[in-house]
Design a protein around this motif. Structure first.
Motif, mmCIF file in Angstrom:
data_model
loop_
_atom_site.group_PDB
_atom_site.id
_atom_site.type_symbol
_atom_site.label_atom_id
_atom_site.label_comp_id
_atom_site.label_asym_id
_atom_site.label_seq_id
_atom_site.Cartn_x
_atom_site.Cartn_y
_atom_site.Cartn_z
ATOM 1 N N ALA A 265 0.854 -1.180 0.000
ATOM 2 C CA ALA A 265 0.000 0.000 0.000
ATOM 3 C C ALA A 265 0.891 1.232 0.000
ATOM 4 N N ALA A 266 0.355 2.326 -0.537
ATOM 5 C CA ALA A 266 1.100 3.587 -0.567
ATOM 6 C C ALA A 266 0.136 4.718 -0.273
ATOM 7 N N ALA A 267 0.695 5.811 0.224
ATOM 8 C CA ALA A 267 -0.133 6.968 0.567
ATOM 9 C C ALA A 267 0.686 8.239 0.436
ATOM 10 N N VAL A 268 -0.030 9.337 0.250
ATOM 11 C CA VAL A 268 0.584 10.665 0.233
ATOM 12 C C VAL A 268 -0.088 11.469 1.332
ATOM 13 N N PHE A 269 0.716 12.138 2.153
ATOM 14 C CA PHE A 269 0.245 12.900 3.300
ATOM 15 C C PHE A 269 0.740 14.334 3.185
ATOM 16 N N SER A 270 -0.124 15.277 3.551
ATOM 17 C CA SER A 270 0.325 16.661 3.705
ATOM 18 C C SER A 270 -0.230 17.188 5.016
ATOM 19 N N ALA A 271 0.485 18.140 5.596
ATOM 20 C CA ALA A 271 0.034 18.729 6.858
ATOM 21 C C ALA A 271 -1.316 19.415 6.669
ATOM 22 N N ASP A 272 -1.574 19.936 5.479
ATOM 23 C CA ASP A 272 -2.832 20.638 5.216
ATOM 24 C C ASP A 272 -4.012 19.690 5.036
ATOM 25 N N SER A 273 -3.776 18.573 4.358
ATOM 26 C CA SER A 273 -4.877 17.690 3.968
ATOM 27 C C SER A 273 -4.900 16.346 4.666
ATOM 28 N N GLY A 274 -3.879 16.014 5.435
ATOM 29 C CA GLY A 274 -3.784 14.673 5.991
ATOM 30 C C GLY A 274 -3.450 13.702 4.869
ATOM 31 N N PHE A 275 -3.918 12.470 4.957
ATOM 32 C CA PHE A 275 -3.695 11.490 3.892
ATOM 33 C C PHE A 275 -4.685 11.796 2.775
ATOM 34 N N PHE A 276 -4.171 12.328 1.665
ATOM 35 C CA PHE A 276 -5.082 12.721 0.598
ATOM 36 C C PHE A 276 -5.073 11.781 -0.592
ATOM 37 N N ALA A 277 -4.207 10.803 -0.609
ATOM 38 C CA ALA A 277 -4.229 9.785 -1.644
ATOM 39 C C ALA A 277 -3.701 8.492 -1.050
ATOM 40 N N VAL A 278 -4.485 7.438 -1.198
ATOM 41 C CA VAL A 278 -4.118 6.137 -0.641
ATOM 42 C C VAL A 278 -4.548 5.067 -1.628
ATOM 43 N N ALA A 279 -3.708 4.073 -1.829
ATOM 44 C CA ALA A 279 -4.065 2.946 -2.691
ATOM 45 C C ALA A 279 -3.387 1.693 -2.180
ATOM 46 N N GLY A 280 -4.002 0.557 -2.460
ATOM 47 C CA GLY A 280 -3.429 -0.731 -2.112
ATOM 48 C C GLY A 280 -3.253 -1.569 -3.353
ATOM 49 N N CYS A 281 -2.387 -2.568 -3.287
ATOM 50 C CA CYS A 281 -2.171 -3.431 -4.444
ATOM 51 C C CYS A 281 -3.376 -4.354 -4.643
ATOM 52 N N ASP A 282 -3.550 -4.793 -5.862
ATOM 53 C CA ASP A 282 -4.638 -5.710 -6.231
ATOM 54 C C ASP A 282 -6.004 -5.186 -5.819
ATOM 55 N N GLY A 283 -6.204 -3.881 -5.865
ATOM 56 C CA GLY A 283 -7.495 -3.293 -5.547
ATOM 57 C C GLY A 283 -7.828 -3.244 -4.067
ATOM 58 N N GLU A 284 -6.911 -3.652 -3.216
ATOM 59 C CA GLU A 284 -7.133 -3.625 -1.775
ATOM 60 C C GLU A 284 -7.257 -2.177 -1.311
ATOM 61 N N ASP A 285 -8.126 -1.938 -0.323
ATOM 62 C CA ASP A 285 -8.266 -0.604 0.247
ATOM 63 C C ASP A 285 -7.066 -0.340 1.150
ATOM 64 N N GLY A 286 -6.143 0.495 0.700
ATOM 65 C CA GLY A 286 -4.940 0.789 1.454
ATOM 66 C C GLY A 286 -5.173 1.659 2.670
ATOM 67 N N ARG A 287 -6.368 2.252 2.802
ATOM 68 C CA ARG A 287 -6.639 3.158 3.915
ATOM 69 C C ARG A 287 -6.450 2.503 5.282
ATOM 70 N N ARG A 288 -6.708 1.222 5.371
ATOM 71 C CA ARG A 288 -6.618 0.562 6.677
ATOM 72 C C ARG A 288 -5.199 0.590 7.245
ATOM 73 N N TYR A 289 -4.201 0.740 6.382
ATOM 74 C CA TYR A 289 -2.813 0.782 6.845
ATOM 75 C C TYR A 289 -2.393 2.170 7.327
ATOM 76 N N PHE A 290 -3.145 3.192 6.945
ATOM 77 C CA PHE A 290 -2.752 4.564 7.237
ATOM 78 C C PHE A 290 -3.789 5.330 8.049
ATOM 79 N N ARG A 291 -4.864 4.670 8.401
ATOM 80 C CA ARG A 291 -5.950 5.317 9.138
ATOM 81 C C ARG A 291 -5.406 5.925 10.427
ATOM 82 N N PRO A 292 -5.721 7.213 10.669
ATOM 83 C CA PRO A 292 -5.240 7.810 11.929
ATOM 84 C C PRO A 292 -5.926 7.175 13.128
ATOM 85 N N ALA A 293 -5.321 7.334 14.283
ATOM 86 C CA ALA A 293 -5.832 6.712 15.504
ATOM 87 C C ALA A 293 -7.261 7.132 15.810
ATOM 88 N N ALA A 294 -7.689 8.318 15.388
ATOM 89 C CA ALA A 294 -9.055 8.786 15.655
ATOM 90 C C ALA A 294 -10.085 7.879 14.992
#
Length: 168
Positions: free
Chosen positions: A27-56
């Motif tokens: 999985a890969a993601a792009v983070f900015s201080a302004d937007s948080g994680f604004f782009a996330v993807a996982g391989c083989d169509g997997e939802d990569g968000r679960r790897y980068f989800r903030p603690a909240a």
């Protein structure tokens, strides 16, 4: 989802689609201080968000103002610190990642200095590249294969070069 976010997620998915059968990056993601994680993807169509989800967003509850805590922890990754002190930690996707190394590398395209961090959580590895524009690129290695860890590092640096080429 904003059009910019959709565009970057499409770019990440395209990178995964062009890879080999068992990609080095899970999985890969792009983070900015302004937007948080604004782009996330996982391989083989997997939802990569679960790897980068903030603690909240953590189903276990998380801390009040956890997003701010995560940003502060992320900022701590770039501090060299004392050699004998504990390695900085960052909590992502319900896991606590420990910084294993901190290096400064030079972008081959722009000549700009980049901060590069290797994070470990058990037998998992993740590379994080921070650009001078305040963006961070995350690349989670697929499995504990050290070859995949090295390829994930290359992926993060190549994606940084791609973002620079796009004006970021």
């Amino acid at each position: 989802m904003s059009p910019v976010t959709e565009q970057w997620e499409d770019v990440l998915r395209t990178h995964f689609a062009l890879g080999e059968e068992l990609p080095a990056v899970r999985a890969a993601a792009v983070f900015s201080a302004d937007s948080g994680f604004f782009a996330v993807a996982g391989c083989d169509g997997e939802d990569g968000r679960r790897y980068f989800r903030p603690a909240a967003d953590d189903p276990a509850g998380g801390l009040p103002h956890a997003e701010a805590v995560d940003r502060a922890a992320l900022e701590a990754l770039w501090v060299a610190g004392e050699e004998n002190g504990p390695a900085p930690l960052v909590r992502l996707g319900g896991a606590t990642w420990r910084r294993e190394s901190l290096d400064q590398v030079t972008d081959a395209v722009t000549g700009n200095d980049l901060d590069l961090v290797l994070l470990r959580e058990g037998d998992r590895s993740m590379w994080v590249v921070r650009t001078r524009q305040g963006l961070c690129i995350f690349a989670l290695a697929h499995g504990d294969n050290e070859g995949h860890v090295a390829e994930a590092r290359s992926f993060a640096l190549e994606f940084d070069s791609f973002l620079v080429g796009q004006g970021y």
